[in-house]
Design a protein around this motif. Structure first.
Motif, mmCIF file in Angstrom:
data_model
loop_
_atom_site.group_PDB
_atom_site.id
_atom_site.type_symbol
_atom_site.label_atom_id
_atom_site.label_comp_id
_atom_site.label_asym_id
_atom_site.label_seq_id
_atom_site.Cartn_x
_atom_site.Cartn_y
_atom_site.Cartn_z
ATOM 1 N N LYS A 124 0.843 -1.193 0.000
ATOM 2 C CA LYS A 124 0.000 0.000 0.000
ATOM 3 C C LYS A 124 0.878 1.244 0.000
ATOM 4 N N ASP B 171 -20.140 -1.000 4.065
ATOM 5 C CA ASP B 171 -19.726 -2.404 4.108
ATOM 6 C C ASP B 171 -20.551 -3.117 5.178
ATOM 7 N N LEU C 187 -15.990 -9.458 5.145
ATOM 8 C CA LEU C 187 -14.845 -9.319 6.042
ATOM 9 C C LEU C 187 -14.835 -10.426 7.084
ATOM 10 N N ARG D 73 -13.779 -13.635 5.522
ATOM 11 C CA ARG D 73 -12.329 -13.696 5.312
ATOM 12 C C ARG D 73 -11.607 -14.021 6.608
ATOM 13 N N LEU E 206 -12.193 -12.231 -2.073
ATOM 14 C CA LEU E 206 -11.487 -10.982 -2.376
ATOM 15 C C LEU E 206 -11.823 -10.432 -3.753
ATOM 16 N N THR F 24 -14.919 4.050 1.886
ATOM 17 C CA THR F 24 -13.750 4.837 2.312
ATOM 18 C C THR F 24 -13.465 6.002 1.361
ATOM 19 N N GLU G 245 -12.677 2.825 -2.523
ATOM 20 C CA GLU G 245 -12.371 1.388 -2.611
ATOM 21 C C GLU G 245 -13.611 0.631 -3.065
ATOM 22 N N ARG H 185 -13.419 -2.932 -3.903
ATOM 23 C CA ARG H 185 -13.283 -4.235 -3.261
ATOM 24 C C ARG H 185 -11.906 -4.274 -2.622
ATOM 25 N N PRO H 186 -11.628 -5.216 -1.743
ATOM 26 C CA PRO H 186 -10.357 -5.203 -1.012
ATOM 27 C C PRO H 186 -9.152 -5.050 -1.941
ATOM 28 N N GLY H 187 -8.381 -3.967 -1.728
ATOM 29 C CA GLY H 187 -7.186 -3.722 -2.505
ATOM 30 C C GLY H 187 -7.417 -3.021 -3.820
ATOM 31 N N ARG I 202 -9.166 0.120 -6.065
ATOM 32 C CA ARG I 202 -9.768 1.445 -6.045
ATOM 33 C C ARG I 202 -10.346 1.765 -7.422
#
Length: 919
Positions: free
Chosen positions: A90, A307, A312, A315, A355, A388, A404, A406-408, A410
């Motif tokens: 990141k 969310d 989450l 996961r 993910l 976010t 964001e 989905r996770p990771g 943008r």
């Protein structure tokens, strides 16, 4: 006009109303079916894309705000090289990008010199008139406590950065609310190493530029949290801070997804626990952590996406199971490890699916209504819905930049949203009723114009008005559209505490009848301020006349603006067009028909409005399932509170409402030419007294109806939140109900009644200003003028006054006001106290002379100015300060510097009584 003729005219007016109802109902049953119910469409926000964010990868956690007509977006973080599960790292940024709007499009402006002092993300942003305030954040390793104010300089296309007081502790992953120049910060975490959620609740009053410092407040009665959703919004006229959802993160790494909600009363500094987020929706409560929120209108908060936490938690469960299997592998023989590896691989596939799933975050746009504590699903976000990020209001549009998805991952997409006001379909049947009513009013003006041959007819109707009509007209003059629309809002938004004020109108009746009326009737005056010259001298008379004219001009603007606001809610009409339309109609029939047209139009509009309230009550009670449902729902949510015995000088309390309202009545009933002129239109003093009693008696039951309607409206929209219009003003709630729910034709007639109520107050002000200008100025200084010249002047002054009041109303339309009822009461309290004090000095004291009275009035105005702008004292207390200050100051000055040259026979209450006894 004698008593029988008055009854005959009243009968004709009722026949006109019945004719209107018959015609509009006939139109309704012969018209093609037309749906006038609420538009329950769930997609009220229309989105379209703007220019993409300059970084094609997009960012999450950026600082976003608006200043000097640009949108600023700085900082943020993303994974530019690879996904986090595949070795991606990141990266945090300090770059600032500026979105500008030209005549045809939106374009991004970038420059190497546009940077933040640090590379940060996941802080908080507040947009203010003086710049964009950036609070805290993290660079991925440490958490910042720094606070900056950024100001965009359009000429040099540069940014000035100012350091503000740092947070008491470093903070990131929090949220903020901003209201009344104060920033409120809640939640977050202090560290990136062994992170733990906090119960931080701080505030910063940015109006105190010379003494800026953060203040710690008592936290909410619930778990600590990160990624909460916060917003500041009003509930009624009280500001609140709202806190929703988030994630509880403990030092041991465990976490809980939160869907709770809290409300902080900023004035009382108290927290209340609310129902969970979405508690009244079909799919029940849910988490919206990581969402963005915006206040909208007077009482709504919009929450964009969020969310749910399901993915989450899945996961975390998969990771926990894989860790457990890996630990097992270390102690198992190699013959059994293959089975464990296969299980781990299966879990890894599930984790990958988790993910990479499309649109894992909520697409829903939720609206929360602060008054009814209810939620509604009002729209959908564009795909893919982000979290976010920070939604901002820019040029009446919603901007949702990057974020964001989905996770990771943008998105660089920037979306602009426009809220559809969901204006009810008013329909041609309702327009017909509205048009017919306007024609009747103008017809009344033409009818009475044939009787206005002299100023005595134009100003006093030749003393032909029956006592009951004059009493109803007094009530209508004080009723106005403000009372009809805004008074129910008091009970709808809060409770019944202000209802006690209606009893003071009744209590004022004997005061006026026994102490004031004899002077106005026996001195044979046309203007109330003629008495002031007889009692004091010319300067006091002119002070009273000018004060009255200035006050009435302000009053006219308010009473025209409010129904114009109503019409824009129901008719989807431009507010300025509505104001001008009402002003023109009122000018026509008032100029033509004089006080007689004004009074009989008052009688007609009171009949229509009161019957409309009764029908609305009947409709709501039947719609929700009976009176018991209304009562139990209102009682459960503290909507029936009648008294507040706290001894507060800064908020509503029973003592200040009762005493302040009683003092407030001295303004309209003892000094206001618009009201006093009604006393003078009746046949004799006894008839005038009966008219005053009529007004006092009908005020209490009609006041009860207003508050009952407000409570019923609360219950109606509490049980049907989808009928509310997102972003509406509180004062539009009754007009919205009229347009949504009442039958066509009747709705038009009731809106016409509101229209008329406004014009009734407008015509009263116009006519009374015309009277004062003609009698107190022209006739006083040009005594040789002819009757015809005075009558022509009176009509021209009426026209000019109407034009000026209409223009002021247009100006007022550009300013936000939380409660027009309270705003109007504040104007009365500020401007009428000095004049009320002068009349008290004149009638009840013999020692006071004109100079003393004027000095007392000036001192009163100065004191009230200081109280208004330099103290938190509630406006209901203004007349309790202003009137006594004027009276005591004026008397004291007259005592110190006496003047015994004025003969006072028949000009004070004591000399009037003595004279009467001698006769």
């Amino acid at each position: 006009m004698n008593y029988k003729k008055g009854l005959l005219l009243m009968k004709n007016l009722i026949q006109y109303v019945i004719l209107l109802l018959v015609v509009t109902m006939a139109l309704y049953y012969n018209a093609i079916a037309q749906d006038s119910s609420a538009d329950t469409s769930k997609n009220i926000i229309h989105w379209h894309s703007l220019s993409d964010y300059p970084d094609s990868n997009g960012v999450a956690g950026a600082f976003v705000g608006t200043h000097n007509n640009v949108l600023l977006m700085g900082g943020g973080a993303n994974f530019p090289s690879a996904m986090p599960g595949k070795g991606g790292e990141k990266v945090f940024y300090n770059t600032i990008h500026i979105l500008q709007q030209d005549s045809a499009s939106y374009n991004w402006h970038t420059s190497p010199g546009l940077t933040l002092p640090d590379s940060l993300a996941y802080g908080a942003t507040v947009s203010t008139e003086n710049g964009i305030i950036l609070i805290g954040g993290t660079d991925g390793k440490t958490v910042s406590s720094k606070v900056y104010r950024l100001q965009w300089e359009p000429d040099s296309k540069s940014i000035d950065i100012e350091n503000l007081p740092s947070l008491p502790k470093p903070l990131a992953f929090m949220d903020v609310g901003f209201i009344d120049n104060t920033i409120y910060v809640a939640g977050g975490q202090h560290s990136m190493n062994d992170p733990e959620a906090t119960k931080i609740f701080w505030k910063l009053d940015i109006s105190k530029e010379e003494d800026l410092q953060w203040e710690e407040l008592h936290p909410w009665p619930g778990p600590s949290r990160i990624l909460p959703i916060a917003a500041a919004q009003y509930k009624g006229d009280t500001p609140y801070f709202f806190l929703f959802s988030g994630r509880n993160l403990n030092a041991d790494g465990s976490m809980n997804i939160l869907n709770d909600a809290y409300r902080y009363n900023i004035k009382e500094q108290k927290w209340n626990v609310l129902g969970d987020v979405g508690h009244n929706l079909p799919d029940s409560s849910r988490s919206v952590m990581g969402a963005s929120a915006l206040p909208s209108g007077d009482s709504h908060i919009l929450v964009f996406g969020g969310d749910s936490g399901d993915a989450l938690m899945e996961r975390l469960e998969l990771i926990t199971q894989m860790d457990s299997l890996r630990n097992q592998m270390q102690v198992l023989p190699s013959s059994r490890q293959q089975d464990i590896k296969q299980q781990i691989e299966a879990f890894e596939l599930k984790l990958t699916d988790n993910l990479t799933q499309e649109n894992p975050f909520s697409k829903n746009v939720l609206s929360y209504h602060t008054i009814t504590d209810s939620w509604d699903n009002v729209g959908q976000l564009p795909n893919p819905p982000p979290v976010t990020t920070t939604a901002v209001k820019w040029n009446d549009q919603i901007i949702l930049p990057s974020g964001e998805t989905r996770p990771g991952v943008r998105t660089p997409e920037v979306w602009q949203g426009t809220i559809d006001s969901r204006t009810p379909q008013f329909g041609w049947v309702n327009y017909s009723a509205l048009g017919l009513y306007a024609i009747i009013l103008i017809g009344m003006g033409f009818y009475f114009s044939h009787r206005e041959d002299a100023t005595d007819d134009y100003f006093l109707a030749g003393n032909r008005i029956p006592w009951w009509a004059a009493g109803i007209s007094i009530y209508a003059t004080q009723l106005s559209a403000i009372t009809f629309i805004s008074t129910p809002v008091l009970a709808y938004a809060d409770n019944w505490i202000v209802f006690i004020a209606y009893f003071t109108i009744f209590l004022m009746a004997p005061v006026v009848i026994y102490f004031y009326l004899p002077f106005f009737r026996r001195l044979n005056v046309t203007s109330a301020y003629e008495y002031l010259e007889k009692r004091f001298h010319l300067a006091v008379r002119l002070f009273g006349s000018v004060s009255f004219i200035l006050f009435q001009l302000g009053r006219m603007s308010v009473v025209v603006f409010l129904p114009a606001l109503t019409l824009t809610a129901i008719l989807d009409m431009n507010i300025y067009a509505a104001i001008i339309l009402m002003g023109v109609l009122a000018i026509i029939y008032t100029t033509l028909g004089g006080i007689e047209a004004v009074i009989w139009s008052d009688v007609l509009q009171v009949f229509i409005l009161v019957s409309g309230i009764i029908y609305s009550l009947y409709f709501i009670i039947n719609y929700v399932g009976g009176l018991e449902i209304v009562y139990t729902t209102a009682l459960e949510h503290d909507k029936l509170q009648l008294f507040d015995f706290s001894f507060s000088f800064t908020s509503l309390a029973t003592w200040s409402i009762f005493l302040g309202s009683f003092a407030l009545q001295f303004g309209p009933y003892t000094t206001d030419q618009a009201v006093i002129q009604r006393y003078l239109t009746t046949r004799d003093e006894k008839s005038a007294a009966d008219s005053i009693w009529t007004n006092g008696i009908i005020s209490i039951p009609t006041g009860f109806l207003f508050f009952a309607l407000g409570t019923c409206l609360y219950v109606f929209y509490k049980l049907n939140p989808d009928f509310l219009s997102v972003g509406m003003q509180n004062d539009q709630v009754f007009p919205l109900f009229i347009g949504q729910q009442l039958p066509m034709g009747y709705a038009g007639l009731l809106i016409a009644g509101i229209f008329s109520a406004s014009m009734s107050s407008l015509d009263s002000s116009m006519h009374s200003i015309s009277t004062v200008a003609t009698v107190d100025f022209y006739e006083r200084f040009v005594p040789a003028s002819t009757e015809n010249a005075r009558l022509n002047l009176a009509r021209w002054v009426t026209v000019l006054t109407g034009v000026l009041g209409t223009l002021i109303a247009c100006l007022l339309a550009s300013f936000p006001i939380q409660s027009l009822y309270f705003f109007f009461q504040e104007i009365i309290g500020l401007l009428s106290s000095a004049l009320a004090g002068i009349f008290i000095l004149g009638i009840f004291t013999k020692r006071t002379h004109g100079t003393g009275a004027l000095i007392g009035a000036i001192i009163s105005l100065i004191v009230l100015y200081i109280v208004k702008f330099h103290t938190p004292i509630h406006f209901y207390i203004y007349p309790l300060i202003g009137i006594p200050v004027c009276v005591f100051s004026g008397y004291f000055i007259s005592y110190l510097f006496p003047d015994h040259g004025k003969k006072l026979e028949g000009l004070t209450y004591r000399t009037l009584v003595t004279k009467r006894d001698e006769n």
